[in-house]
Design an enzyme around this catalytic site. Structure first.
Site, PDB file in Angstrom:
ATOM      1  N   ALA A  11       3.639  -5.945  -3.988  1.00 51.45           N
ATOM      2  CA  ALA A  11       3.374  -6.443  -2.638  1.00 51.45           C
ATOM      3  C   ALA A  11       2.538  -5.480  -1.799  1.00 51.45           C
ATOM      4  CB  ALA A  11       4.687  -6.753  -1.933  1.00 51.45           C
ATOM      5  N   LEU A  13       1.564  -2.235   0.408  1.00 44.95           N
ATOM      6  CA  LEU A  13       2.287  -1.365   1.341  1.00 44.95           C
ATOM      7  C   LEU A  13       2.954  -2.217   2.418  1.00 44.95           C
ATOM      8  CD1 LEU A  13       2.839   1.631   1.601  1.00 44.95           C
ATOM      9  CD2 LEU A  13       0.913   1.825   3.137  1.00 44.95           C
ATOM     10  N   HIS A  14       3.984  -2.968   2.006  1.00 47.75           N
ATOM     11  CA  HIS A  14       4.747  -3.794   2.945  1.00 47.75           C
ATOM     12  C   HIS A  14       5.878  -2.950   3.538  1.00 47.75           C
ATOM     13  CE1 HIS A  14       8.114  -4.474   0.108  1.00 47.75           C
ATOM     14  NE2 HIS A  14       7.159  -4.397  -0.809  1.00 47.75           N
ATOM     15  N   ALA A  15       6.795  -3.586   4.243  1.00 38.23           N
ATOM     16  CA  ALA A  15       7.797  -2.865   5.039  1.00 38.23           C
ATOM     17  C   ALA A  15       8.630  -1.854   4.247  1.00 38.23           C
ATOM     18  CB  ALA A  15       8.713  -3.853   5.747  1.00 38.23           C
ATOM     19  N   ALA A  18       6.561   1.107   2.862  1.00 37.29           N
ATOM     20  CA  ALA A  18       6.043   1.859   4.016  1.00 37.29           C
ATOM     21  C   ALA A  18       7.145   2.724   4.613  1.00 37.29           C
ATOM     22  CB  ALA A  18       5.466   0.913   5.063  1.00 37.29           C
TER      23      ALA A  18
END
Length: 86
Positions: A11, A13-15, A18
Site C-alpha cells: 500500500a 506509505l499509508h498510515a 508512516a
C-alpha cells in the site's frame, strides 16, 4: 547523508508504515527528511509523510543531518527496504 530507497510494501506509505517510520525517526537526534516527487517533508511528522501520498514502487530519498545521521539513515533505509514488516 542521503540514500534512495523504493517503497516495496503493497500500500505504499499509508498510515501504519508512516507511523512506524515516524516513530523510528524520532529515536534519533538528527534531522530526518523524506523527499519524493520534488517535495521534501520532515520525516518526524506523520502529517508531512502522509501528504506525500506515496504508492508502492515510489523511490524516495531519505536525508539525515546531525550527530547520529549515519545510524538513522541505515535504520530507516532498512525499514523501507524490508516493507515495514508488512
Amino acid at each position: 547523508m542521503e540514500r534512495q530507497v523504493t517503497l516495496t510494501n503493497g500500500a505504499g506509505l499509508h498510515a501504519r508504515p508512516a507511523s512506524v517510520f515516524v516513530a523510528e525517526a524520532n529515536k534519533f537526534s538528527s534531522d530526518v527528511f523524506v523527499e519524493a516527487d520534488g517535495k521534501r517533508v520532515n520525516a518526524k511528522s506523520i502529517l508531512g509523510l502522509l501528504t506525500l501520498g506515496l504508492p508502492q514502487g515510489t523511490t524516495i530519498t531519505i536525508i539525515t543531518e546531525g550527530s547520529d545521521a549515519e545510524q538513522a539513515l541505515n535504520t530507516l533505509s532498512n525499514l523501507v527496504e524490508t516493507g515495514f514488516g508488512e
